[in-house]
Scaffold this active site. Structure first.
Site, PDB file in Angstrom:
ATOM      1  N   ARG A  73       5.702 -13.264   9.389  1.00  0.00           N
ATOM      2  CA  ARG A  73       6.587 -12.106   9.286  1.00  0.00           C
ATOM      3  C   ARG A  73       7.803 -12.375  10.147  1.00  0.00           C
ATOM      4  O   ARG A  73       7.758 -13.193  11.054  1.00  0.00           O
ATOM      5  CB  ARG A  73       5.904 -10.866   9.852  1.00  0.00           C
ATOM      6  CG  ARG A  73       4.707 -10.429   9.088  1.00  0.00           C
ATOM      7  CD  ARG A  73       4.132  -9.211   9.782  1.00  0.00           C
ATOM      8  NE  ARG A  73       2.965  -8.758   9.074  1.00  0.00           N
ATOM      9  CZ  ARG A  73       2.678  -7.475   8.892  1.00  0.00           C
ATOM     10  NH1 ARG A  73       3.464  -6.545   9.377  1.00  0.00           N
ATOM     11  NH2 ARG A  73       1.603  -7.129   8.241  1.00  0.00           N
TER      12      ARG A  73
ATOM     13  N   GLU B 282       0.886  -1.158   0.000  1.00  0.00           N
ATOM     14  CA  GLU B 282       0.000   0.000   0.000  1.00  0.00           C
ATOM     15  C   GLU B 282       0.930   1.215   0.000  1.00  0.00           C
ATOM     16  O   GLU B 282       1.865   1.267   0.804  1.00  0.00           O
ATOM     17  CB  GLU B 282      -0.868   0.041   1.262  1.00  0.00           C
ATOM     18  CG  GLU B 282      -1.864   1.197   1.216  1.00  0.00           C
ATOM     19  CD  GLU B 282      -2.625   1.436   2.515  1.00  0.00           C
ATOM     20  OE1 GLU B 282      -2.180   0.921   3.562  1.00  0.00           O
ATOM     21  OE2 GLU B 282      -3.649   2.133   2.459  1.00  0.00           O
TER      22      GLU B 282
ATOM     23  N   LYS C 135       4.514  -0.228  10.849  1.00  0.00           N
ATOM     24  CA  LYS C 135       4.440   1.046  10.175  1.00  0.00           C
ATOM     25  C   LYS C 135       4.054   2.143  11.157  1.00  0.00           C
ATOM     26  O   LYS C 135       4.610   3.232  11.146  1.00  0.00           O
ATOM     27  CB  LYS C 135       3.411   0.942   9.051  1.00  0.00           C
ATOM     28  CG  LYS C 135       3.681   1.863   7.897  1.00  0.00           C
ATOM     29  CD  LYS C 135       2.737   1.570   6.748  1.00  0.00           C
ATOM     30  CE  LYS C 135       3.270   0.486   5.832  1.00  0.00           C
ATOM     31  NZ  LYS C 135       2.377   0.228   4.699  1.00  0.00           N
TER      32      LYS C 135
END
Length: 586
Positions: free
Chosen positions: A260, A35, A270
């Site tokens: 992850r 994104e 983020k």
RNA sequence: AGGGGCAUGGUGCAACGGUUAGCACACCGGCCUUUGAAGCCGUUGAUCUUGGUUCGAAUCCAGGUGCCCCUGCCA
């Protein structure tokens, strides 16, 4: 590439091979779907490497697709940065796509679902929607608008598109099962209304936007992505994606999830990285202390080292945190082979050779890279006065100290053997100058009589030295996992106050004068360094990428902690004695 | 009425019913050394738990325990 990457098999590689063998797919296509709302970090590097290498290894292709379904969060600024980072890592995508390329198609898909009686316009308030969704342990209840006639849904959805509703007033939802144990299946929202801001690609064409869940799977399908590789949290979404593909009768992508990877002494989310940047806790997204790719680049990391690190950590479904030491191992490994050696003194102490002719300068030859003969040699000037590291002289050397000390002989790297004879101190007791004698027979660092010295230290001729600023980085946090903060504490409470040390007045060999931003060197005995882009003609600036492994530092550290432990014990003992004495007295 | 996932040395992975449970990093020794680097050699150290299946289980099954994810009109 100087770093050899050993590719080990893992469950994704195996699954892809099986799909090829079974004929489920005849060729392989993957995609990396960021994104555009932030910078890529080393966790993304892992996803990128998996996506691209799976395609590469199977003769397929990988697309870059920006999942830009939410104009309130996304920005073009990030699109270019993301592309730069991917290229830097060494990958090239087949197609650059945007989820927004598919807005027309997605709109048609939505109409198709409505026509099948599988989607409806819900006029419940956001609160009602939330309440009626139930909870993790309680089933949800159907919306009163769920059984609206198809025609009415069609009209209302069109009205939504035409801007007849205010933000948040209505949504298009799909009809699945409000009692599902999987929350994602409880009539998820397909479209919401967002009049502002304009979309970075489609401008003001749309005021309704598909939710990620309604866009992602179909985007994969439209691109005929065979393997949609993503992180673990999407496991619960897979049934939904498959439901859409089935209902729409379109190409069926296979989604495979992997864990992850975290890194010790940093944060990766983020949200937290944004906080560090926005609150000025670091200098920016490319602050060399950050785990972003742009920061690693500025820090002097090579893409090869990052890839080798990622390959070494493997791929699994277990959430885990890799030791940042492993990353450091790989960058050392790579730079050891490719970085030319230079000498630099970060914390200068002046030394004078009392028996060396005043005004004389000699040119000595030094090897550029002992790991790579083709790197050749260079010439460095030597003269009567030079600098060494303060830490390379000790007035009263501890056990096993091999460096310069009164009466001790050491080798100046590529220079002469010198013996300290004397030193000067200032009022505060700090050594400011060392005097020594040299042995003219030992030029180049070899003694014709075969005698050995235990220490070899680096040096810079004083009159030839050039000045530089060096930025020394340490881990950003003081604890391995800043995320698991104790009660009442925040991850920023664990920031390492000493993570950046700016050292000015460092002395470098003159040949370094022309160094350009991005040039990497090993400063002998110190570590790997890279020229920072802040460098100007008059101000040469280096970043320390990573130190060399340093056995002596480890010994010193061990001694220091031993001492601390001893002091602690001694204090306790003292306290105990005092108590006893008090008892006796009382 | 909850659903989904995961558990192997300190860390990250491997072992795919049969290996003295392997590799890398870290650690600890040693060798070598004109970088206390690099390189080389070696040591220590692990199958969450309880049952079951099997000639044989880290691996298959069941229960337990622990950890992660899911109740955005975020992605």
């Amino acid at each position: 590439m100087t770093e050899e990457i050993n590719k080990t098999s893992h469950f994704i590689r195996e699954a892809v091979a099986e799909d090829l063998a079974s004929g489920r797919f005849s060729s392989i296509a993957t995609r990396f779907p960021p994104e555009p709302n932030g910078y890529l970090h080393i966790g993304h590097a892992r996803a990128i490497i998996i996506d691209f290498s799976i395609a590469e290894e199977n003769g397929g292709f990988c697309n870059l697709r920006f999942d830009d379904t939410n104009p309130t969060k996304e920005d073009v600024e990030y699109v270019d940065a993301i592309k730069e980072d991917i290229r830097w890592l060494g990958y090239e995508w087949k197609n650059e796509f945007y989820a927004s390329d598919y807005f027309d198609q997605l709109y048609e898909y939505a109409i198709e679902l409505i026509k099948k009686g599988k989607a409806y316009v819900d006029e419940q308030t956001q609160d009602e929607v939330r309440k009626n969704r139930g909870s993790l342990t309680k089933p949800g209840v159907n919306s009163p608008y769920r059984d609206r006639p198809i025609e009415e849904n069609l009209e209302l959805f069109k009205a939504m598109k035409e801007g007849e509703f205010a933000d948040g007033s209505v949504v298009l939802r799909t009809r699945i099962d409000m009692e599902s144990g999987n929350m994602n299946m409880r009539d998820p929202v397909l479209y919401r209304i967002l009049h502002n801001p304009p979309h970075h690609r489609t401008g003001d064409k749309w005021c309704i936007y598909p939710m990620y869940d309604f866009a992602h799977g179909q985007s994969d399908s439209i691109e005929r992505i065979t393997h949609s590789l993503c992180s673990l949290e999407y496991e619960d979404h897979r049934p939904l994606y498959e439901w859409f593909l089935e209902e729409l009768g379109i190409f069926k992508t296979r989604q495979i999830e992997f864990a992850r990877l975290g890194l010790t002494y940093t944060v990766m989310s983020k949200r937290r990285l944004v906080k560090l940047v926005k609150e000025g806790l670091v200098k920016g997204w490319d602050d060399p202390r950050m785990p972003t790719l742009t920061a690693y680049r500025r820090r002097g990391y090579t893409p090869e080292a990052i890839r080798a690190f990622v390959e070494a950590t493997g791929v699994a479904k277990k959430n885990s945190t890799a030791d940042v030491g492993l990353l450091e191992h790989h960058i050392r490994q790579d730079l050891n082979k490719r970085a030319e050696r230079r000498m630099a003194v970060l914390d200068p102490l002046k030394v004078v050779i009392t028996n060396y002719p005043e005004g004389q300068t000699e040119i000595l030859e030094a090897t550029n890279n002992p790991e790579d003969e083709s790197a050749g040699t260079r010439q460095i000037p030597f003269s009567r006065e030079f600098y060494i590291e303060k830490s390379d002289f000790s007035e009263d050397p501890p056990n096993k100290y091999f460096r310069l000390a009164p009466g001790r002989e050491v080798r100046l790297r590529y220079g002469y053997f010198v013996t300290a004879t004397d030193f000067v101190k200032d009022e505060s007791g700090e050594v400011t100058e060392v005097h020594c004698t040299y042995d003219p027979e030992t030029k180049g660092g070899y003694a014709p009589d075969g005698r050995k010295v235990r220490g070899t230290i680096h040096w810079i001729s004083a009159e030839d030295a050039i000045d530089a600023e060096v930025r020394i980085y340490d881990r950003l946090f003081t604890v391995p996992n800043p995320m698991s903060a104790e009660e009442g504490k925040d991850f920023t409470d664990y920031l390492n106050a000493d993570s950046l040390e700016t050292v000015k007045g460092c002395k470098l060999e003159p040949g370094l004068k022309g160094a350009r931003p991005g040039d990497r060197f090993q400063f002998e005995r110190l570590g790997y360094f890279v020229v920072d882009p802040d460098t100007t003609d008059g101000n040469l600036i280096f970043n320390r990428t990573v130190t060399l492994r340093d056995t002596w530092a480890r010994i010193e550290k061990a001694r220091a902690s031993e001492k601390m432990e001893e002091n602690r014990r001694r204090k306790q003992e003292q306290k105990r004695k005092q108590k006893e004495a008090a008892k006796k007295a009382g």
